[in-house]
Scaffold this motif. Sequence first.
Motif, PDB file in Angstrom:
ATOM      1  N   VAL A 120       0.884  -1.162   0.000  1.00 43.00           N
ATOM      2  CA  VAL A 120       0.000   0.000   0.000  1.00 43.00           C
ATOM      3  C   VAL A 120       0.922   1.211   0.000  1.00 43.00           C
ATOM      4  CG1 VAL A 120      -1.770   1.290   1.220  1.00 43.00           C
ATOM      5  CG2 VAL A 120      -1.826  -1.212   1.235  1.00 43.00           C
ATOM      6  N   GLY A 121       1.035   1.859  -1.144  1.00 43.44           N
ATOM      7  CA  GLY A 121       2.042   2.895  -1.283  1.00 43.44           C
ATOM      8  C   GLY A 121       3.419   2.265  -1.153  1.00 43.44           C
ATOM      9  N   ASP A 122       4.229   2.779  -0.237  1.00 47.94           N
ATOM     10  CA  ASP A 122       5.557   2.216   0.002  1.00 47.94           C
ATOM     11  C   ASP A 122       5.574   1.216   1.161  1.00 47.94           C
ATOM     12  OD1 ASP A 122       6.698   3.729  -2.033  1.00 47.94           O
ATOM     13  OD2 ASP A 122       7.033   5.447  -0.702  1.00 47.94           O
ATOM     14  N   THR A 123       4.410   0.953   1.723  1.00 47.45           N
ATOM     15  CA  THR A 123       4.329   0.080   2.898  1.00 47.45           C
ATOM     16  C   THR A 123       4.128  -1.375   2.485  1.00 47.45           C
ATOM     17  OG1 THR A 123       3.338   1.854   4.199  1.00 47.45           O
ATOM     18  CG2 THR A 123       3.096  -0.389   5.046  1.00 47.45           C
ATOM     19  N   PRO A 124       5.023  -2.277   2.901  1.00 51.49           N
ATOM     20  CA  PRO A 124       4.790  -3.696   2.625  1.00 51.49           C
ATOM     21  C   PRO A 124       3.652  -4.233   3.479  1.00 51.49           C
ATOM     22  CG  PRO A 124       6.774  -3.416   3.942  1.00 51.49           C
ATOM     23  CD  PRO A 124       6.303  -2.038   3.586  1.00 51.49           C
ATOM     24  N   VAL A 125       2.834  -5.091   2.898  1.00 46.71           N
ATOM     25  CA  VAL A 125       1.655  -5.634   3.556  1.00 46.71           C
ATOM     26  C   VAL A 125       1.657  -7.152   3.375  1.00 46.71           C
ATOM     27  CG1 VAL A 125      -0.880  -5.671   3.575  1.00 46.71           C
ATOM     28  CG2 VAL A 125       0.333  -3.512   3.196  1.00 46.71           C
ATOM     29  N   PHE A 126       1.456  -7.868   4.477  1.00 44.83           N
ATOM     30  CA  PHE A 126       1.486  -9.322   4.436  1.00 44.83           C
ATOM     31  C   PHE A 126       0.119  -9.894   4.082  1.00 44.83           C
ATOM     32  CE2 PHE A 126       5.149  -8.216   6.921  1.00 44.83           C
ATOM     33  CZ  PHE A 126       6.092  -9.177   6.586  1.00 44.83           C
ATOM     34  N   GLY A 127       0.120 -11.077   3.526  1.00 41.97           N
ATOM     35  CA  GLY A 127      -1.116 -11.823   3.303  1.00 41.97           C
ATOM     36  C   GLY A 127      -1.274 -12.849   4.405  1.00 41.97           C
ATOM     37  N   TYR A 128      -2.434 -12.891   5.039  1.00 40.88           N
ATOM     38  CA  TYR A 128      -2.647 -13.825   6.145  1.00 40.88           C
ATOM     39  C   TYR A 128      -2.457 -15.257   5.666  1.00 40.88           C
ATOM     40  CZ  TYR A 128      -5.053 -16.532   9.726  1.00 40.88           C
ATOM     41  OH  TYR A 128      -5.368 -17.462  10.683  1.00 40.88           O
ATOM     42  N   ALA A 129      -1.652 -16.000   6.402  1.00 44.31           N
ATOM     43  CA  ALA A 129      -1.339 -17.397   6.085  1.00 44.31           C
ATOM     44  C   ALA A 129      -0.743 -17.525   4.681  1.00 44.31           C
ATOM     45  CB  ALA A 129      -2.584 -18.277   6.226  1.00 44.31           C
ATOM     46  N   GLY A 130      -0.072 -16.462   4.236  1.00 42.11           N
ATOM     47  CA  GLY A 130       0.534 -16.480   2.917  1.00 42.11           C
ATOM     48  C   GLY A 130      -0.420 -16.221   1.787  1.00 42.11           C
ATOM     49  N   LEU A 131      -1.683 -15.899   2.107  1.00 43.75           N
ATOM     50  CA  LEU A 131      -2.689 -15.679   1.073  1.00 43.75           C
ATOM     51  C   LEU A 131      -3.173 -14.225   1.108  1.00 43.75           C
ATOM     52  CD1 LEU A 131      -4.614 -19.066   1.342  1.00 43.75           C
ATOM     53  CD2 LEU A 131      -3.040 -18.343  -0.457  1.00 43.75           C
ATOM     54  N   GLY A 132      -4.320 -13.985   1.750  1.00 44.82           N
ATOM     55  CA  GLY A 132      -4.921 -12.661   1.720  1.00 44.82           C
ATOM     56  C   GLY A 132      -6.021 -12.595   0.693  1.00 44.82           C
ATOM     57  N   THR A 133      -7.018 -13.475   0.853  1.00 45.53           N
ATOM     58  CA  THR A 133      -8.064 -13.593  -0.165  1.00 45.53           C
ATOM     59  C   THR A 133      -9.116 -12.491  -0.098  1.00 45.53           C
ATOM     60  OG1 THR A 133      -9.260 -15.154   1.273  1.00 45.53           O
ATOM     61  CG2 THR A 133      -7.807 -16.086  -0.413  1.00 45.53           C
ATOM     62  N   PHE A 134      -9.019 -11.594   0.905  1.00 48.75           N
ATOM     63  CA  PHE A 134      -9.909 -10.441   0.918  1.00 48.75           C
ATOM     64  C   PHE A 134      -9.320  -9.332   0.048  1.00 48.75           C
ATOM     65  CE2 PHE A 134     -11.804 -11.324   5.435  1.00 48.75           C
ATOM     66  CZ  PHE A 134     -12.306 -12.526   4.972  1.00 48.75           C
ATOM     67  N   ALA A 135      -8.852  -9.723  -1.112  1.00 49.80           N
ATOM     68  CA  ALA A 135      -8.305  -8.808  -2.103  1.00 49.80           C
ATOM     69  C   ALA A 135      -8.742  -9.302  -3.473  1.00 49.80           C
ATOM     70  CB  ALA A 135      -6.778  -8.759  -2.022  1.00 49.80           C
ATOM     71  N   GLU A 136      -8.768  -8.392  -4.424  1.00 54.78           N
ATOM     72  CA  GLU A 136      -9.228  -8.783  -5.754  1.00 54.78           C
ATOM     73  C   GLU A 136      -8.220  -9.663  -6.482  1.00 54.78           C
ATOM     74  OE1 GLU A 136     -12.237  -5.390  -7.260  1.00 54.78           O
ATOM     75  OE2 GLU A 136     -10.164  -4.697  -7.055  1.00 54.78           O
ATOM     76  N   GLU A 137      -6.943  -9.540  -6.140  1.00 55.16           N
ATOM     77  CA  GLU A 137      -5.909 -10.394  -6.712  1.00 55.16           C
ATOM     78  C   GLU A 137      -4.892 -10.735  -5.627  1.00 55.16           C
ATOM     79  OE1 GLU A 137      -4.099  -8.668 -10.153  1.00 55.16           O
ATOM     80  OE2 GLU A 137      -5.886  -8.937 -11.403  1.00 55.16           O
ATOM     81  N   LEU A 138      -4.167 -11.837  -5.813  1.00 51.64           N
ATOM     82  CA  LEU A 138      -3.070 -12.169  -4.915  1.00 51.64           C
ATOM     83  C   LEU A 138      -2.027 -12.956  -5.680  1.00 51.64           C
ATOM     84  CD1 LEU A 138      -4.035 -15.080  -2.504  1.00 51.64           C
ATOM     85  CD2 LEU A 138      -5.492 -14.372  -4.374  1.00 51.64           C
ATOM     86  N   VAL A 139      -0.793 -12.903  -5.176  1.00 52.53           N
ATOM     87  CA  VAL A 139       0.323 -13.642  -5.752  1.00 52.53           C
ATOM     88  C   VAL A 139       0.748 -14.697  -4.747  1.00 52.53           C
ATOM     89  CG1 VAL A 139       2.727 -13.511  -6.481  1.00 52.53           C
ATOM     90  CG2 VAL A 139       1.105 -11.754  -7.205  1.00 52.53           C
ATOM     91  N   VAL A 140       0.831 -15.950  -5.203  1.00 53.24           N
ATOM     92  CA  VAL A 140       1.179 -17.066  -4.312  1.00 53.24           C
ATOM     93  C   VAL A 140       2.155 -17.991  -5.019  1.00 53.24           C
ATOM     94  CG1 VAL A 140      -1.066 -17.006  -3.156  1.00 53.24           C
ATOM     95  CG2 VAL A 140      -0.747 -18.496  -5.140  1.00 53.24           C
TER      96      VAL A 140
END
Length: 360
Positions: A120-140
Amino acid sequence: MKAAVLNQIGDTKLELREDVRTTEVGPREIRIRVRATGVCHSDLSAMDGTLPALAPGIIGHEGAGVVAEVGAAVEHLAPGDHVIVTFVPPCGACPNCLRGQPHLCAVHAIAAFTSPRFRVGDTPVFGYAGLGTFAEELVVPAEGAVKIPDDVPFEIAALVACGVTTGVGAVLNTARVEPGASVLVIGCGGVGISVIQGARLAGAARIVAVDPVPDKHELARRFGATHVTAPEGLAALSAELTGSMGFDHSFDVVGIPATIRSAWDNARRGGTVVVVGAGRADAMVEFSAQELFLHDKRLLGSFYGGANVRHDYPRLLELWRAGRLDLDGMISRRLGLDEINEALEALRDPGTLIRQIVLL
């Protein structure tokens, strides 16, 4: 893109933002366009610190979608493939994978706590349990997705990603319930209902469901329970059905000391006790050395239902197709992305019955 961001552990609401982006796709990674995600109680547990999570982060670990991009070294998936994600991607080469326990693979699980999946901007953001499915896209990692037939609805596939695999797997993989057995299930939320369905699939003769919420009793019957009771009625029901000897298999699907202890106390000597509920790290359960010796019970943890996702995901979908596993009935509501906080709030009510599904 849009995503629901947990700004810090302890927050009760997620911040819906439109300026989130994923990291770039690496050689052995894929980008998935999320089409559906389940709202699971484990997401609440991540938010309040019961389960380990990092913030800022994107919650959500139970999803399905379409592959949008693949890394240069990925050969088994292609853009356009429909997939279910897994929060425990099996690497295939570590000791756990090689001994036939891919659900215990820690390779990608450890990376989930060291490698941010979003920014988010310059801030790194983690995906819960390596995922983060409350997003429109994710990289796994490419190992974190299992291809499924295109005709499987995404909301059905999302259920398989966690709750159904955990519950049914606890019965079939961990306990290995045998036909004709007696089964006790403590806790009738989404995973508990999946345990009940697993017991029915295994051919259990008696399936006793225990929950303090009356609204869940008829629901448990619908999914296969032969008897239902509130916790205070369990002793009388055990006396009636087992002569107070106890049940062959007892499942705790709550994860607190009192229910784990109840599962132990209500299993017969020589029976099996399976802890499915995700409890706090500081929640202690007490047993005497003598009872552990004298009762000869098996006390088992069941992480992710002992699943081999490449085998179990397709198997569960085939059972659904055959009408033997009711997944459609487990979807209580279909929501939009903007309604995630509403769905999470509903899960805080102990009377909430089954899964909320967010369609992205």
